[in-house]
Design an enzyme around this catalytic site. Structure first.
Site, PDB file in Angstrom:
ATOM      1  N   SER A  46      12.671  -6.156   5.223  1.00 19.47           N
ATOM      2  CA  SER A  46      13.644  -6.284   6.306  1.00 19.47           C
ATOM      3  C   SER A  46      13.625  -5.032   7.175  1.00 19.47           C
ATOM      4  O   SER A  46      13.223  -3.953   6.733  1.00 19.47           O
ATOM      5  CB  SER A  46      15.051  -6.507   5.749  1.00 19.47           C
ATOM      6  OG  SER A  46      15.475  -5.391   4.989  1.00 19.47           O
TER       7      SER A  46
ATOM      8  N   LYS B 194      26.167  -3.806  -2.250  1.00 21.49           N
ATOM      9  CA  LYS B 194      26.816  -2.526  -1.938  1.00 21.49           C
ATOM     10  C   LYS B 194      28.331  -2.659  -1.789  1.00 21.49           C
ATOM     11  O   LYS B 194      29.047  -1.658  -1.683  1.00 21.49           O
ATOM     12  CB  LYS B 194      26.192  -1.934  -0.671  1.00 21.49           C
ATOM     13  CG  LYS B 194      24.738  -1.513  -0.871  1.00 21.49           C
ATOM     14  CD  LYS B 194      24.085  -1.046   0.409  1.00 21.49           C
ATOM     15  CE  LYS B 194      22.665  -0.553   0.147  1.00 21.49           C
ATOM     16  NZ  LYS B 194      21.781  -1.594  -0.426  1.00 21.49           N
TER      17      LYS B 194
END
Length: 426
Positions: A201, A160
């Site tokens: 996660s 990102k």
């Protein structure tokens, strides 16, 4: 959630063979070393600790602000590795004095910096916190690593950070810039490892889908065409460890994540793996992209060129050049803006990261745009004085002159210790 769903192997969602690494390289790299893992209670941080504990470190220091996570990890590591010299510490990387004290006492050889805010939509509503925690938490930890002679510093980064559309992504791009700047001015080897999403996660899409399926649906997908790069947590961590073994300083390691996967396909696959029929037993609804989210992620900027390593799944990107001294000045002003919760923080970030796309604002074509010493205009016209919360500490520790650059010359090119925010307290 029923027992059948609990047994689903996340690897089945990837549609490929698991990643393999050279364990001997990892053993030789961490064995007999003092290792510090910041954000050690998180998904990546805790798996780093598990893997490091297997390879006979001299001491493992786990540092995290969330006590419940690290308490559970502490119990697990003590049970599985009774001979491990384990130190578990509570604290924030934003607290200059605390992080300096940890480095002074334990003198880590290798630092894995996994501490970060990572949730894209939440940080869009709290952008200043992304800058305080991610950018300046990284900066303060890097300064401590330099000051106390760490041999290597490995930043956990993200795809990102490439052409970011979110404040989280832009903050992680600045973290990479901090690492590059510090590597040019320190005897410590500073590197970053950039990769995409990890399956399972905390806060990620797979646990959400599993919860929605267990509740009978619907499963929510933002867009029919949205896709992401994925790895399992153990895969990503093993590659991070091996990339660290390859580090010589200044690299941005890019993990080969395979082909991007459509989130819609993953949702359908997970429903089927649960013994149900997508669209019949479990409806799927599209909710629209959230603020800061991309349709597709990228692992590399166009200007970066990849070099191979002995592991075909680990590549080295050519870091983009920038003016390190100007970047230091920009950080000083950004620190002031973030600690005033400035409403213009996104625009200030875009001056440092020209590829950051702020909604409604065109990308900048040039580099930085900070005036060198100007105050920051606030919404009411007040010129900021740089006050901040007591637990933040100073940006630059008093008495620090830098550890000397890679050619042995003294000190950082730009010192920031002249900047003393009001209410620094610590």
């Amino acid at each position: 959630m029923d027992a059948g769903q609990q047994k689903i192997k996340l690897e089945a969602l990837l549609g490929r063979e698991p990643v393999r690494v050279n364990l001997e390289e990892i053993v030789g790299y961490v064995c007999g070393k003092v290792i510090l893992v910041t954000g050690g209670g998180g998904s990546i941080g805790s798996e780093l600790c598990r893997q490091i504990a297997k390879h006979r470190p001299k001491r493992l220091v786990v540092f995290d602000i969330y006590e419940n996570n690290v308490y559970d990890l502490q119990q697990e590591l003590r049970r599985d590795h009774p001979d491990l010299d384990l130190v578990v510490l509570i604290g924030s990387v934003r607290n200059t004095h605390r992080i300096q004290t940890v480095f002074e006492k334990y003198r880590p050889d290798i630092v894995y910096h996994a501490a970060a805010h990572k949730h894209v939509p939440l940080l869009e509503d709290s952008p200043d916190e992304a800058i305080k925690n991610n950018v300046f938490g990284t900066y303060k930890t890097a300064i401590a690593a330099d000051r106390y002679g760490a041999k290597r510093f490995v930043l956990i980064s993200t795809d990102k950070a490439v052409n970011p559309t979110s404040i989280m992504g832009a903050s992680k791009r600045m973290c990479e810039m901090v690492i590059q700047m510090m590597n040019d001015r320190s005897r410590t080897d500073f590197v970053a490892v950039r990769f995409g999403n990890v399956l399972g996660s905390s806060g990620s899409v797979i646990p959400l889908f599993q919860k929605q399926i267990a509740e009978g649906g619907p499963v929510t997908v933002t867009h029919p065409e949205v896709s992401r790069y994925f790895m399992t947590i153990p895969e990503a961590v093993l590659l991070v460890l091996q990339a660290g073994a390859y580090a010589r300083g200044g690299e941005i390691f890019v993990l080969d994540m395979g082909e991007p996967l459509k989130i819609l396909d993953m949702a359908r696959h997970l429903i089927r793996l649960s013994g149900l029929r997508p669209g019949i037993d479990i409806p799927i609804v599209f909710t629209g992209l959230r603020p800061g989210e991309k349709l597709n992620e990228e692992l590399l900027m166009h200007e970066e060129e990849l070099r191979d390593t002995p592991n075909k799944l680990i590549h080295i990107g050519r870091p983009l050049e920038f003016d390190g001294e100007e970047f230091c000045r920009q950080l000083e002003h950004l620190y002031e803006a973030a600690n005033q919760d400035s409403e213009t923080i996104r625009l200030e970030v875009q001056k440092i990261v020209p590829t950051y796309q702020v909604e409604g604002v065109p990308r900048r074509s040039g580099g930085s745009g900070w005036s060198q010493r100007a105050g920051l205009a606030q919404p009411d016209g007040h010129i900021g004085t740089g006050s901040e919360d007591d637990d933040e500490g100073t940006l630059f520790p008093a008495g620090y002159h830098g550890g000397g650059d890679r050619s042995g010359r003294a000190g950082l090119a730009v010192r920031l210790d002249h900047y003393r925010p009001q209410g620094e307290g610590i």
